[in-house]
Scaffold this active site. Structure first.
Site, PDB file in Angstrom:
ATOM      1  N   GLY A  48       0.829  -1.222   0.000  1.00  0.00           N
ATOM      2  CA  GLY A  48       0.000   0.000   0.000  1.00  0.00           C
ATOM      3  C   GLY A  48       0.857   1.263   0.000  1.00  0.00           C
ATOM      4  O   GLY A  48       0.555   2.231   0.701  1.00  0.00           O
ATOM      5  N   GLU A  84       1.103  -2.155  -4.462  1.00  0.00           N
ATOM      6  CA  GLU A  84      -0.158  -1.409  -4.414  1.00  0.00           C
ATOM      7  C   GLU A  84      -1.251  -2.361  -4.900  1.00  0.00           C
ATOM      8  O   GLU A  84      -0.965  -3.446  -5.382  1.00  0.00           O
ATOM      9  CB  GLU A  84      -0.108  -0.150  -5.277  1.00  0.00           C
ATOM     10  CG  GLU A  84      -0.086   1.162  -4.471  1.00  0.00           C
ATOM     11  CD  GLU A  84      -1.290   1.321  -3.524  1.00  0.00           C
ATOM     12  OE1 GLU A  84      -2.390   0.853  -3.851  1.00  0.00           O
ATOM     13  OE2 GLU A  84      -1.143   1.914  -2.447  1.00  0.00           O
ATOM     14  N   ARG A  85      -2.511  -1.929  -4.743  1.00  0.00           N
ATOM     15  CA  ARG A  85      -3.612  -2.807  -5.162  1.00  0.00           C
ATOM     16  C   ARG A  85      -3.647  -2.869  -6.694  1.00  0.00           C
ATOM     17  O   ARG A  85      -3.267  -1.885  -7.357  1.00  0.00           O
ATOM     18  CB  ARG A  85      -4.945  -2.325  -4.581  1.00  0.00           C
ATOM     19  CG  ARG A  85      -5.374  -1.029  -5.116  1.00  0.00           C
ATOM     20  CD  ARG A  85      -6.671  -0.515  -4.610  1.00  0.00           C
ATOM     21  NE  ARG A  85      -6.650   0.907  -4.868  1.00  0.00           N
ATOM     22  CZ  ARG A  85      -6.759   1.459  -6.069  1.00  0.00           C
ATOM     23  NH1 ARG A  85      -6.925   0.704  -7.153  1.00  0.00           N
ATOM     24  NH2 ARG A  85      -6.684   2.764  -6.221  1.00  0.00           N
ATOM     25  N   GLY A 140      -0.715  -1.949  10.729  1.00  0.00           N
ATOM     26  CA  GLY A 140      -1.196  -0.694  11.299  1.00  0.00           C
ATOM     27  C   GLY A 140      -2.611  -0.409  10.854  1.00  0.00           C
ATOM     28  O   GLY A 140      -3.244   0.521  11.350  1.00  0.00           O
ATOM     29  N   ALA A 147      -1.029  -2.959  15.658  1.00  0.00           N
ATOM     30  CA  ALA A 147      -1.114  -1.730  16.456  1.00  0.00           C
ATOM     31  C   ALA A 147      -2.070  -0.754  15.790  1.00  0.00           C
ATOM     32  O   ALA A 147      -1.824  -0.317  14.667  1.00  0.00           O
ATOM     33  CB  ALA A 147       0.262  -1.091  16.582  1.00  0.00           C
ATOM     34  N   ASN A 198      -2.410   2.134  16.742  1.00  0.00           N
ATOM     35  CA  ASN A 198      -1.748   3.440  16.791  1.00  0.00           C
ATOM     36  C   ASN A 198      -0.290   3.200  17.159  1.00  0.00           C
ATOM     37  O   ASN A 198      -0.004   2.544  18.149  1.00  0.00           O
ATOM     38  CB  ASN A 198      -2.426   4.332  17.840  1.00  0.00           C
ATOM     39  CG  ASN A 198      -1.991   5.767  17.708  1.00  0.00           C
ATOM     40  OD1 ASN A 198      -0.801   6.060  17.774  1.00  0.00           O
ATOM     41  ND2 ASN A 198      -2.939   6.660  17.516  1.00  0.00           N
ATOM     42  N   HIS A 220     -10.930  12.820  13.386  1.00  0.00           N
ATOM     43  CA  HIS A 220      -9.987  12.508  12.315  1.00  0.00           C
ATOM     44  C   HIS A 220     -10.359  13.254  11.031  1.00  0.00           C
ATOM     45  O   HIS A 220     -11.489  13.718  10.884  1.00  0.00           O
ATOM     46  CB  HIS A 220      -9.966  11.005  12.007  1.00  0.00           C
ATOM     47  CG  HIS A 220      -9.101  10.229  12.950  1.00  0.00           C
ATOM     48  ND1 HIS A 220      -9.568   9.757  14.150  1.00  0.00           N
ATOM     49  CD2 HIS A 220      -7.794   9.853  12.878  1.00  0.00           C
ATOM     50  CE1 HIS A 220      -8.596   9.116  14.781  1.00  0.00           C
ATOM     51  NE2 HIS A 220      -7.500   9.160  14.032  1.00  0.00           N
ATOM     52  N   HIS A 221      -9.424  13.257  10.113  1.00  0.00           N
ATOM     53  CA  HIS A 221      -9.595  13.876   8.791  1.00  0.00           C
ATOM     54  C   HIS A 221     -10.804  13.294   8.030  1.00  0.00           C
ATOM     55  O   HIS A 221     -11.279  12.198   8.337  1.00  0.00           O
ATOM     56  CB  HIS A 221      -8.318  13.668   7.957  1.00  0.00           C
ATOM     57  CG  HIS A 221      -7.920  12.222   7.849  1.00  0.00           C
ATOM     58  ND1 HIS A 221      -8.396  11.406   6.870  1.00  0.00           N
ATOM     59  CD2 HIS A 221      -7.119  11.453   8.623  1.00  0.00           C
ATOM     60  CE1 HIS A 221      -7.889  10.187   7.028  1.00  0.00           C
ATOM     61  NE2 HIS A 221      -7.106  10.187   8.097  1.00  0.00           N
ATOM     62  N   LYS A 234     -11.120   9.458   6.459  1.00  0.00           N
ATOM     63  CA  LYS A 234     -11.101   8.216   7.250  1.00  0.00           C
ATOM     64  C   LYS A 234     -12.366   7.400   7.019  1.00  0.00           C
ATOM     65  O   LYS A 234     -13.469   7.958   7.033  1.00  0.00           O
ATOM     66  CB  LYS A 234     -10.931   8.557   8.735  1.00  0.00           C
ATOM     67  CG  LYS A 234     -10.752   7.320   9.583  1.00  0.00           C
ATOM     68  CD  LYS A 234     -10.111   7.622  10.915  1.00  0.00           C
ATOM     69  CE  LYS A 234      -9.941   6.379  11.755  1.00  0.00           C
ATOM     70  NZ  LYS A 234      -9.041   5.392  11.138  1.00  0.00           N
ATOM     71  N   GLY A 289      -9.570   3.045  15.324  1.00  0.00           N
ATOM     72  CA  GLY A 289      -8.957   1.896  16.016  1.00  0.00           C
ATOM     73  C   GLY A 289      -8.392   2.321  17.359  1.00  0.00           C
ATOM     74  O   GLY A 289      -8.435   1.567  18.338  1.00  0.00           O
TER      75      GLY A 289
HETATM   76  P1  NAD Z   1      -5.014   5.360   2.399  1.00  0.00           P
HETATM   77  O1  NAD Z   1      -6.343   5.042   1.833  1.00  0.00           O
HETATM   78  O2  NAD Z   1      -4.373   6.673   2.076  1.00  0.00           O
HETATM   79  O3  NAD Z   1      -3.963   4.205   1.992  1.00  0.00           O
HETATM   80  C1  NAD Z   1      -4.271   2.843   1.888  1.00  0.00           C
HETATM   81  C2  NAD Z   1      -3.496   2.316   0.675  1.00  0.00           C
HETATM   82  O4  NAD Z   1      -3.563   0.886   0.677  1.00  0.00           O
HETATM   83  C3  NAD Z   1      -4.096   2.815  -0.660  1.00  0.00           C
HETATM   84  O5  NAD Z   1      -3.070   3.365  -1.463  1.00  0.00           O
HETATM   85  C4  NAD Z   1      -4.678   1.536  -1.269  1.00  0.00           C
HETATM   86  O6  NAD Z   1      -4.639   1.534  -2.678  1.00  0.00           O
HETATM   87  C5  NAD Z   1      -3.733   0.493  -0.689  1.00  0.00           C
HETATM   88  N1  NAD Z   1      -4.266  -0.871  -0.739  1.00  0.00           N
HETATM   89  C6  NAD Z   1      -5.537  -1.294  -0.507  1.00  0.00           C
HETATM   90  N2  NAD Z   1      -5.624  -2.631  -0.715  1.00  0.00           N
HETATM   91  C7  NAD Z   1      -4.380  -3.048  -1.085  1.00  0.00           C
HETATM   92  C8  NAD Z   1      -3.828  -4.310  -1.447  1.00  0.00           C
HETATM   93  N3  NAD Z   1      -4.582  -5.419  -1.492  1.00  0.00           N
HETATM   94  N4  NAD Z   1      -2.515  -4.372  -1.764  1.00  0.00           N
HETATM   95  C9  NAD Z   1      -1.736  -3.265  -1.737  1.00  0.00           C
HETATM   96  N5  NAD Z   1      -2.214  -2.032  -1.428  1.00  0.00           N
HETATM   97  C10 NAD Z   1      -3.511  -1.931  -1.110  1.00  0.00           C
HETATM   98  O7  NAD Z   1      -5.161   5.193   3.975  1.00  0.00           O
HETATM   99  P2  NAD Z   1      -4.174   5.686   5.140  1.00  0.00           P
HETATM  100  O8  NAD Z   1      -4.640   6.983   5.690  1.00  0.00           O
HETATM  101  O9  NAD Z   1      -2.744   5.523   4.728  1.00  0.00           O
HETATM  102  O10 NAD Z   1      -4.529   4.598   6.258  1.00  0.00           O
HETATM  103  C11 NAD Z   1      -4.393   3.204   5.985  1.00  0.00           C
HETATM  104  C12 NAD Z   1      -4.822   2.427   7.239  1.00  0.00           C
HETATM  105  O11 NAD Z   1      -3.918   2.726   8.324  1.00  0.00           O
HETATM  106  C13 NAD Z   1      -6.226   2.796   7.749  1.00  0.00           C
HETATM  107  O12 NAD Z   1      -6.826   1.631   8.256  1.00  0.00           O
HETATM  108  C14 NAD Z   1      -5.927   3.781   8.878  1.00  0.00           C
HETATM  109  O13 NAD Z   1      -6.939   3.867   9.841  1.00  0.00           O
HETATM  110  C15 NAD Z   1      -4.660   3.177   9.441  1.00  0.00           C
HETATM  111  N6  NAD Z   1      -3.814   4.097  10.212  1.00  0.00           N
HETATM  112  C16 NAD Z   1      -3.190   3.577  11.293  1.00  0.00           C
HETATM  113  C17 NAD Z   1      -2.311   4.349  12.026  1.00  0.00           C
HETATM  114  C18 NAD Z   1      -1.551   3.716  13.173  1.00  0.00           C
HETATM  115  O14 NAD Z   1      -0.842   4.420  13.899  1.00  0.00           O
HETATM  116  N7  NAD Z   1      -1.646   2.395  13.317  1.00  0.00           N
HETATM  117  C19 NAD Z   1      -2.065   5.683  11.658  1.00  0.00           C
HETATM  118  C20 NAD Z   1      -2.722   6.193  10.537  1.00  0.00           C
HETATM  119  C21 NAD Z   1      -3.584   5.380   9.805  1.00  0.00           C
END
Ligand code: NAD
Length: 268
Positions: free
Chosen positions: A10, A36-37, A100, A124, A126, A157-158, A161, A167
């Protein structure tokens, strides 16, 4: 493990891209590649030029098989369905995985747990130091304060989301429930609208706000007759999650099979 190879699934996402950028500059680990997807614009591009630097000779793939075979650790900030699939691939290949991604359902978590019997997986909601300390403080406060202190979890959040509550808000609710010795599922008030009736004693309430570019605000309020204790955290930039995720991925390299958390990384 010295200089582990770390991959990013991703890599065009908000988090994935920042993590790949940071991995590229670190001296204590290597960027192993990225995916990427299928159908995403980034697929087929050179990872280095995609990140705005020199070519790395690594094409962004849409099939993660080769990445899981080559990397010591893979970092996943994607979507729940993809995260579960990546956990299964990690288990097959013996590659460690940091998840994450949030919005994971109990069934997803059960599959991740099964995969963690065969490889090291860190999950995690967060990855910031501050939030993980907050989780410990909330558990402690909930354990000390009587049930007459109403617990409410608030998050913002933004606008992009896709899951709610966040989470992290769920993890804060779980921490409060653990401190109180109750099951969150039985006491959670997920939303309120219309003639709700009075608040039930012992409930853990949730409130969700969405808007703008907020990286992540969380508060846990303990409200009683005559006083209110508020514990909170504000992330002003995603960089704090990125830093934590890279530190955690580095820590995970070479660990035996098992399900880990940020508590293990931070020694909390
Ligand atoms: P985003 O939508 O910007 O990015 C997700 C990416 O994953 C996209 O580019 C999408 O095309 C890609 N993707 C989807 N399915 C895929 C696959 N099968 N193979 C490869 N890539 C694939 O989202 P984001 O803001 O980066 O957040 C992503 C996740 O992380 C969300 O669940 C968010 O809540 C979480 N998050 C967690 C934390 C943390 O601290 N753990 C912090 C921020 C965001």
């Amino acid at each position: 493990m010295d200089n582990p190879a770390i991959g990013v699934v991703g890599c065009a996402g908000r988090m994935g891209r920042m993590i790949a950028e940071m991995l590229r500059t670190r001296a204590d680990c290597r960027l192993a590649g990225a995916t990427e997807r299928p159908g995403a614009e980034a697929v087929g591009q050179d990872l280095g030029t995609f990140l705005g630097g020199d070519a790395l000779g690594l094409a962004i793939a849409d099939d993660p098989g080769a990445l899981f075979a080559a990397a010591d650790v893979v970092v996943d900030f994607t979507a729940p369905v993809a995260a579960v699939w990546h956990a299964e691939l990690a288990a097959q290949q013996g590659c460690a995985l940091l998840i994450g991604t949030t919005g994971l359902q109990p069934d997803d978590l059960a599959k991740i747990s099964t995969a963690a019997e065969r490889t090291a997986i860190l999950q995690a909601a967060n990855t910031s130091l501050g939030v993980n300390l907050l989780l410990a403080l909330v558990e402690q406060a909930a354990a000390k304060l009587p049930e007459s202190y109403d617990i409410e979890v608030l998050e913002m959040h933004h606008r992009h989301k896709v899951d709610a509550p966040s989470g992290t808000a769920l993890a804060l609710g779980e921490a409060a429930a653990r401190g109180r010795g109750i099951a969150l599922e039985e006491q959670a008030a997920w939303a309120r609208h219309g003639q709700t009736g009075a608040r039930c004693i012992g409930d853990i309430g949730f409130a969700v706000l969405r808007g703008g570019d907020v990286a992540g605000d969380h508060s846990v309020i303990f409200a009683a007759e005559g006083e209110r204790l508020e514990l909170g955290h504000r992330a002003s930039s995603r960089a704090v999650f990125v830093e934590g995720a890279v530190t955690a991925a580095r820590w995970l390299a070479g660990k035996p099979a098992g399900l880990y958390s940020m508590r293990d990384v931070l020694g909390l």
